[in-house]
Design a protein around this motif. Sequence first.
Motif, PDB file in Angstrom:
ATOM      1  N   GLN A 196       0.823  -1.203   0.000  1.00 56.54           N
ATOM      2  CA  GLN A 196       0.000   0.000   0.000  1.00 56.54           C
ATOM      3  C   GLN A 196       0.860   1.257   0.000  1.00 56.54           C
ATOM      4  N   LEU A 256       2.060   1.745  -3.517  1.00 55.80           N
ATOM      5  CA  LEU A 256       0.968   2.193  -4.379  1.00 55.80           C
ATOM      6  C   LEU A 256       0.673   3.671  -4.150  1.00 55.80           C
ATOM      7  N   ASP A 257       0.673   4.111  -2.886  1.00 54.06           N
ATOM      8  CA  ASP A 257       0.425   5.516  -2.582  1.00 54.06           C
ATOM      9  C   ASP A 257       1.490   6.405  -3.207  1.00 54.06           C
ATOM     10  N   VAL A 314       0.873   6.706  -6.911  1.00 57.03           N
ATOM     11  CA  VAL A 314      -0.214   7.632  -7.208  1.00 57.03           C
ATOM     12  C   VAL A 314       0.302   9.065  -7.182  1.00 57.03           C
ATOM     13  N   LEU A 352      -1.551   8.317 -11.087  1.00 56.81           N
ATOM     14  CA  LEU A 352      -2.444   7.232 -11.471  1.00 56.81           C
ATOM     15  C   LEU A 352      -3.851   7.477 -10.942  1.00 56.81           C
ATOM     16  N   LYS A 402      -7.703   6.127  -9.665  1.00 59.77           N
ATOM     17  CA  LYS A 402      -8.113   5.103  -8.705  1.00 59.77           C
ATOM     18  C   LYS A 402      -8.236   3.743  -9.381  1.00 59.77           C
ATOM     19  N   GLU A 449      -6.739   2.740 -12.146  1.00 60.58           N
ATOM     20  CA  GLU A 449      -5.408   2.285 -12.550  1.00 60.58           C
ATOM     21  C   GLU A 449      -4.644   1.697 -11.375  1.00 60.58           C
ATOM     22  N   VAL A 450      -4.841   2.261 -10.191  1.00 57.08           N
ATOM     23  CA  VAL A 450      -4.186   1.715  -9.001  1.00 57.08           C
ATOM     24  C   VAL A 450      -4.730   0.318  -8.696  1.00 57.08           C
ATOM     25  N   GLU A 451      -6.043   0.136  -8.863  1.00 57.05           N
ATOM     26  CA  GLU A 451      -6.624  -1.184  -8.628  1.00 57.05           C
ATOM     27  C   GLU A 451      -6.034  -2.218  -9.584  1.00 57.05           C
ATOM     28  N   LEU A 457      -3.098  -1.929 -11.135  1.00 57.48           N
ATOM     29  CA  LEU A 457      -1.679  -2.063 -10.807  1.00 57.48           C
ATOM     30  C   LEU A 457      -1.473  -3.009  -9.632  1.00 57.48           C
ATOM     31  N   ARG A 458      -2.356  -2.963  -8.643  1.00 58.44           N
ATOM     32  CA  ARG A 458      -2.237  -3.824  -7.474  1.00 58.44           C
ATOM     33  C   ARG A 458      -2.191  -5.304  -7.888  1.00 58.44           C
ATOM     34  N   ILE A 472      -1.227   2.692 -17.753  1.00 55.13           N
ATOM     35  CA  ILE A 472      -0.248   2.547 -16.671  1.00 55.13           C
ATOM     36  C   ILE A 472       1.161   2.476 -17.234  1.00 55.13           C
TER      37      ILE A 472
END
Length: 510
Positions: A440, A443-444, A447, A452, A454, A456-458, A460-461, A490
Amino acid sequence: MAVCPLRSLAKTVVGSSLLWAWGFLCYLSPVLFPSGGAVSASTGLEYGFFASQAAVVVFAVAVIAVSRRRALVLGRWAFFGAAALIALTTVALVAALRIGALGVVVCCGIVDGICVSLMGVAWGARYSLGSHTIRPLVVVSFLLAYLVYLVVAHMPQPWSAFIVLMLPIGSWALWANDAAARHELSSEVFPAGDDGASSMPGELTAGSWEAKVLPWRPIGVLVAAAFIGNLMASVIMGWAYDAVDSLFYGGVVVCACIATMSLVPLATDRNVLSVGSVYRITLTFTAVGLVAIMVFDGAGVPVGGALVQGSAFFLQVLVFLIITQSTQEQGLSPLLAFSVGQALISAVVVLGNVLGKQVYALFGSGGFVLDVVCGCGLLALFFMLVARASSTEGRPVGHDAAGRAFSVVAQGAKEQGAGSGDDAARAVGSVADASEALMQQRLDRFVETYGLTKREVEVLRYLVRGRSLPYIADVLFVTTGTVKTHTVHIYRKLEVNARQELLDLFEGKQ
């Protein structure tokens, strides 16, 4: 926009089968042959066929070379143009065969090779979307193509030629209709518009461009078997060239039989289609054909040759099936995966046929030579069946680097706490919590650094955890095309070109 799954699948099967049927009817049948000159027309058409296969290889090399320099974009009309060119070259091929214009036949073959490759990639992309349950439909589409061939090949002129002419147009129409209905936004399928979306690749070009993750070992087994099959078929056709048309026709009948046998388990107990089982069936047909030729000499050539020819054809279907599986599971770009797959098939077809003709030219057409060649082929296939048949099942999806690291740490915690089950459980749980917290944090930072969204972050995870694009689509309740679109965005924001580069960047972001 609501999409009827059954209707979409029906369009996929019928549309792709029309493309496969065109290839059989145009280059592997007497449908377009001028009357009264079957042998000379067959010889001329053979040059066109070899030219088309060589063009497929060149197309794949060009795709790989260009993709290393810049992102590839395929517009809405590229596929219609390909279908229209195939139809036009079909007309030109008929005229060229009638007047004996060999150069025109070769040029038609080159154009057909490139255009059919492009449309083959389009249908391959469609089959790679969704879950693994769509894979058996690949075999169904080829079975339908064989049936179309068997019907049209016995129709009188000019109806047969007209149907061959319309097959690529019909294939494109069904693909375009299905592609437009699959996604709520047409930009996810076709690049369109004058804004930034115009440069966004659609479902054919999005995804990973890491060719090294292709299942090279099982593909290599199938390619080697296909090479042996084409070599044997070429030698047999050289021995009985006047019966080449009947050998092709019989080969298609054999393909239909193998396809039907491979689909029987699915109809009875709904088992997953086993590429390894179909591979063994195919090699068995080849072995029976070779034995028939060796035992019955000339009398066994019509049946034995058809068995060998049909088996060589169907091994190419299995390569297509393996590529579909790999594209689904690894999230590969269909343009890369299916271009490479088609190029491998075309290369072994050309190489096997050329070497087979050299054997015939050097050693003659005696029965002893044919027996020796069939015996060597039978021995080679036997060793391949025993030693490598299991490889055709394909590789399971591997774990990413983070997953492997977590497994190692978790195993170490388990060993350290072997004396106390509760301690071991707490240790593993703490490792999982720490890993998730670190994930996390990274990821933060991504961003903040790369802007990125929201969604795209999902995506990417899951990407950094090694999940395939179809898996991500199922979890997020979106289409695979949508996930591929987010993946392209991404990659573009992070300035990476492959998943391994993405993983390296993510793991190095402290």
